[in-house]
Design a protein around this motif. Structure first.
Motif, PDB file in Angstrom:
ATOM      1  N   VAL A   1       0.822  -1.207   0.000  1.00  0.00           N
ATOM      2  CA  VAL A   1       0.000   0.000   0.000  1.00  0.00           C
ATOM      3  C   VAL A   1       0.858   1.260   0.000  1.00  0.00           C
ATOM      4  O   VAL A   1       0.442   2.305  -0.514  1.00  0.00           O
ATOM      5  CB  VAL A   1      -0.949  -0.018   1.219  1.00  0.00           C
ATOM      6  N   ALA A   2       2.059   1.177   0.531  1.00  0.00           N
ATOM      7  CA  ALA A   2       2.896   2.369   0.718  1.00  0.00           C
ATOM      8  C   ALA A   2       3.144   3.152  -0.567  1.00  0.00           C
ATOM      9  O   ALA A   2       3.025   4.380  -0.560  1.00  0.00           O
ATOM     10  CB  ALA A   2       4.218   1.961   1.365  1.00  0.00           C
ATOM     11  N   PRO A   3       3.493   2.527  -1.709  1.00  0.00           N
ATOM     12  CA  PRO A   3       3.714   3.343  -2.922  1.00  0.00           C
ATOM     13  C   PRO A   3       2.489   4.150  -3.335  1.00  0.00           C
ATOM     14  O   PRO A   3       2.617   5.326  -3.702  1.00  0.00           O
ATOM     15  CB  PRO A   3       4.075   2.291  -3.978  1.00  0.00           C
ATOM     16  N   SER A   4       1.310   3.558  -3.252  1.00  0.00           N
ATOM     17  CA  SER A   4       0.090   4.291  -3.612  1.00  0.00           C
ATOM     18  C   SER A   4      -0.171   5.439  -2.644  1.00  0.00           C
ATOM     19  O   SER A   4      -0.582   6.527  -3.048  1.00  0.00           O
ATOM     20  CB  SER A   4      -1.107   3.349  -3.646  1.00  0.00           C
ATOM     21  N   VAL A   5       0.072   5.187  -1.368  1.00  0.00           N
ATOM     22  CA  VAL A   5      -0.141   6.240  -0.375  1.00  0.00           C
ATOM     23  C   VAL A   5       0.810   7.402  -0.620  1.00  0.00           C
ATOM     24  O   VAL A   5       0.423   8.583  -0.554  1.00  0.00           O
ATOM     25  CB  VAL A   5       0.036   5.676   1.046  1.00  0.00           C
ATOM     26  N   VAL A   6       2.054   7.096  -0.940  1.00  0.00           N
ATOM     27  CA  VAL A   6       3.034   8.155  -1.210  1.00  0.00           C
ATOM     28  C   VAL A   6       2.647   8.954  -2.453  1.00  0.00           C
ATOM     29  O   VAL A   6       2.708  10.192  -2.467  1.00  0.00           O
ATOM     30  CB  VAL A   6       4.446   7.547  -1.365  1.00  0.00           C
ATOM     31  N   ILE A   7       2.238   8.259  -3.504  1.00  0.00           N
ATOM     32  CA  ILE A   7       1.837   8.953  -4.746  1.00  0.00           C
ATOM     33  C   ILE A   7       0.631   9.844  -4.510  1.00  0.00           C
ATOM     34  O   ILE A   7       0.584  11.002  -4.963  1.00  0.00           O
ATOM     35  CB  ILE A   7       1.546   7.916  -5.848  1.00  0.00           C
ATOM     36  N   ILE A   8      -0.374   9.326  -3.764  1.00  0.00           N
ATOM     37  CA  ILE A   8      -1.564  10.130  -3.473  1.00  0.00           C
ATOM     38  C   ILE A   8      -1.202  11.341  -2.623  1.00  0.00           C
ATOM     39  O   ILE A   8      -1.689  12.456  -2.857  1.00  0.00           O
ATOM     40  CB  ILE A   8      -2.630   9.264  -2.782  1.00  0.00           C
ATOM     41  N   ALA A   9      -0.333  11.132  -1.640  1.00  0.00           N
ATOM     42  CA  ALA A   9       0.040  12.240  -0.755  1.00  0.00           C
ATOM     43  C   ALA A   9       0.811  13.325  -1.500  1.00  0.00           C
ATOM     44  O   ALA A   9       0.597  14.520  -1.278  1.00  0.00           O
ATOM     45  CB  ALA A   9       0.868  11.700   0.410  1.00  0.00           C
ATOM     46  N   VAL A  10       1.708  12.908  -2.399  1.00  0.00           N
ATOM     47  CA  VAL A  10       2.570  13.879  -3.076  1.00  0.00           C
ATOM     48  C   VAL A  10       1.857  14.572  -4.229  1.00  0.00           C
ATOM     49  O   VAL A  10       1.963  15.793  -4.400  1.00  0.00           O
ATOM     50  CB  VAL A  10       3.856  13.178  -3.575  1.00  0.00           C
TER      51      VAL A  10
ATOM     52  N   ALA B   1      -2.957  14.953  -2.505  1.00  0.00           N
ATOM     53  CA  ALA B   1      -3.258  15.613  -1.234  1.00  0.00           C
ATOM     54  C   ALA B   1      -2.471  16.913  -1.068  1.00  0.00           C
ATOM     55  O   ALA B   1      -3.037  17.952  -0.702  1.00  0.00           O
ATOM     56  CB  ALA B   1      -2.974  14.656  -0.072  1.00  0.00           C
ATOM     57  N   GLU B   2      -1.183  16.871  -1.337  1.00  0.00           N
ATOM     58  CA  GLU B   2      -0.360  18.073  -1.150  1.00  0.00           C
ATOM     59  C   GLU B   2      -0.767  19.207  -2.088  1.00  0.00           C
ATOM     60  O   GLU B   2      -0.884  20.364  -1.652  1.00  0.00           O
ATOM     61  CB  GLU B   2       1.119  17.709  -1.342  1.00  0.00           C
ATOM     62  N   PRO B   3      -1.018  18.966  -3.394  1.00  0.00           N
ATOM     63  CA  PRO B   3      -1.496  20.072  -4.244  1.00  0.00           C
ATOM     64  C   PRO B   3      -2.841  20.639  -3.801  1.00  0.00           C
ATOM     65  O   PRO B   3      -3.076  21.848  -3.935  1.00  0.00           O
ATOM     66  CB  PRO B   3      -1.597  19.419  -5.631  1.00  0.00           C
ATOM     67  N   ILE B   4      -3.737  19.787  -3.278  1.00  0.00           N
ATOM     68  CA  ILE B   4      -5.025  20.294  -2.802  1.00  0.00           C
ATOM     69  C   ILE B   4      -4.828  21.239  -1.620  1.00  0.00           C
ATOM     70  O   ILE B   4      -5.401  22.336  -1.566  1.00  0.00           O
ATOM     71  CB  ILE B   4      -5.949  19.122  -2.423  1.00  0.00           C
ATOM     72  N   ILE B   5      -4.012  20.816  -0.682  1.00  0.00           N
ATOM     73  CA  ILE B   5      -3.727  21.668   0.477  1.00  0.00           C
ATOM     74  C   ILE B   5      -3.017  22.943   0.041  1.00  0.00           C
ATOM     75  O   ILE B   5      -3.313  24.049   0.523  1.00  0.00           O
ATOM     76  CB  ILE B   5      -2.893  20.888   1.510  1.00  0.00           C
ATOM     77  N   GLN B   6      -2.081  22.819  -0.894  1.00  0.00           N
ATOM     78  CA  GLN B   6      -1.346  23.983  -1.375  1.00  0.00           C
ATOM     79  C   GLN B   6      -2.269  24.968  -2.085  1.00  0.00           C
ATOM     80  O   GLN B   6      -2.144  26.188  -1.913  1.00  0.00           O
ATOM     81  CB  GLN B   6      -0.233  23.530  -2.328  1.00  0.00           C
TER      82      GLN B   6
END
Length: 312
Positions: free
Chosen positions: A35-44, A47-52
């Motif tokens: 699951v970790a690769p998908s979580v990292v891709i989603i976060a980077v 999720a991060e562009p939405i917050i930005q």
């Protein structure tokens, strides 16, 4: 723990539990590694562009500026008084309503006619579905050439029929948006047809036979048997058409560029101009968040209406 004493009164060591408690061991679940690769891709990348973007919408954020001061809700207040934004929102809503209603009704009619599996119905299904596979940019460019007043085939055919003054399809402020809506329906009706056709084929034949025995005609069978069974498929296609229509960009960008006189400019196209032409990223981010709230509210309203109808 109480101290044990012997008969002489001298204390003795407390008795130990003959069955010691087993130690807890922490086991690593190997599923986290997958699951970790998908979580990292989603976060980077999500999720991060939405917050930005939310952070940027609260600032006077311009590309290349020395500083990006915090302005609070100033971008949203300016958007409220921006007449061009309201014009773009009007265009987007008209396109969404026109395409959603048109492709659902037309797709339902085509699916009803092509329900039986024959060689020519299979050929027609492929023909109707083919435009949906094509890129929106490609569709827009092709239709732009077809509707060109100088070299377009549409005006040439109208001239052969005796029309001496053919309409200016994409150059008229009154015809440009309806023309884009028609192209949007033509592009997406195949998808709606396939979804509704799949729903029709799931309706048990016994229901139609029972309706025929009760004396129901074709239209009565369609309204009392087919339509209720297609309610989930109709909800799905309407929701997809609405969300896709509110994100209108590629078609108008390739066909009209938002013109003439902003008569086909959508919200996303206005966002694109503010963010990637004028580089006002804070203002563009505010437009994006307003559009996100609109899409979320419309989707929630459609789902609520569908649940209420199912409850009835």
């Amino acid at each position: 723990m109480a101290t044990i004493t012997d008969t002489s009164g001298s204390p003795r060591a407390p008795a130990h539990d003959p069955k010691p408690r087993p130690r807890r061991t922490v086991r690593f679940n190997s599923a986290y590694l997958f699951v970790a690769p998908s979580v990292v891709i989603i976060a980077v990348f999500i999720a991060e562009p939405i917050i930005q973007s939310a952070w940027m919408s609260l600032h006077n954020w311009s590309v290349g500026a020395a500083s990006n001061p915090y302005t609070g809700l100033a971008n949203y207040r300016a958007l409220w008084h921006d007449s061009r934004f309201w014009q773009a929102l009007r265009v987007t809503v008209l396109y969404t309503v026109g395409v959603s209603v048109g492709q659902v009704l037309l797709g339902l009619a085509i699916a009803s006619r092509l329900r039986r599996t024959t060689w020519y119905s299979a050929l027609l299904r492929t023909a109707y579905f083919f435009p949906f596979v094509a890129s929106l940019v490609v569709v827009g460019i092709v239709w732009k050439f077809l509707l060109d007043p100088q070299v377009g085939l549409i005006d040439a055919w109208l001239g052969d029929l005796g029309v001496t003054d053919p309409p200016q399809w994409l150059q008229s402020t009154s015809l440009a948006l309806p023309t884009v809506i028609v192209v949007g329906i033509w592009k997406n009706v195949g998808f709606t047809m396939i979804v509704l056709l799949a729903g029709m084929q799931q309706v048990p034949a016994d229901l139609y036979e029972a309706a025929m025995l009760d004396g129901a005609g074709p239209w009565r069978r369609f309204t009392t048997v087919t339509l209720p069974a297609l309610r989930p498929a109709l909800l799905f296609t309407t929701l997809i058409a609405t969300v896709t229509g509110l994100q209108l960009f590629d078609l108008v960008f390739s066909m009209t560029g938002g013109g003439p006189v902003f008569s086909t400019e959508s919200v996303v196209m206005y966002l694109y101009e503010k963010g990637f032409v004028e580089f006002q990223m804070g203002y563009a981010s505010a437009i994006a968040w307003v559009l996100f709230v609109i899409i979320l509210a419309v989707s929630a309203l459609q789902l609520k209406i569908a649940r209420n109808r199912d409850g009835d």
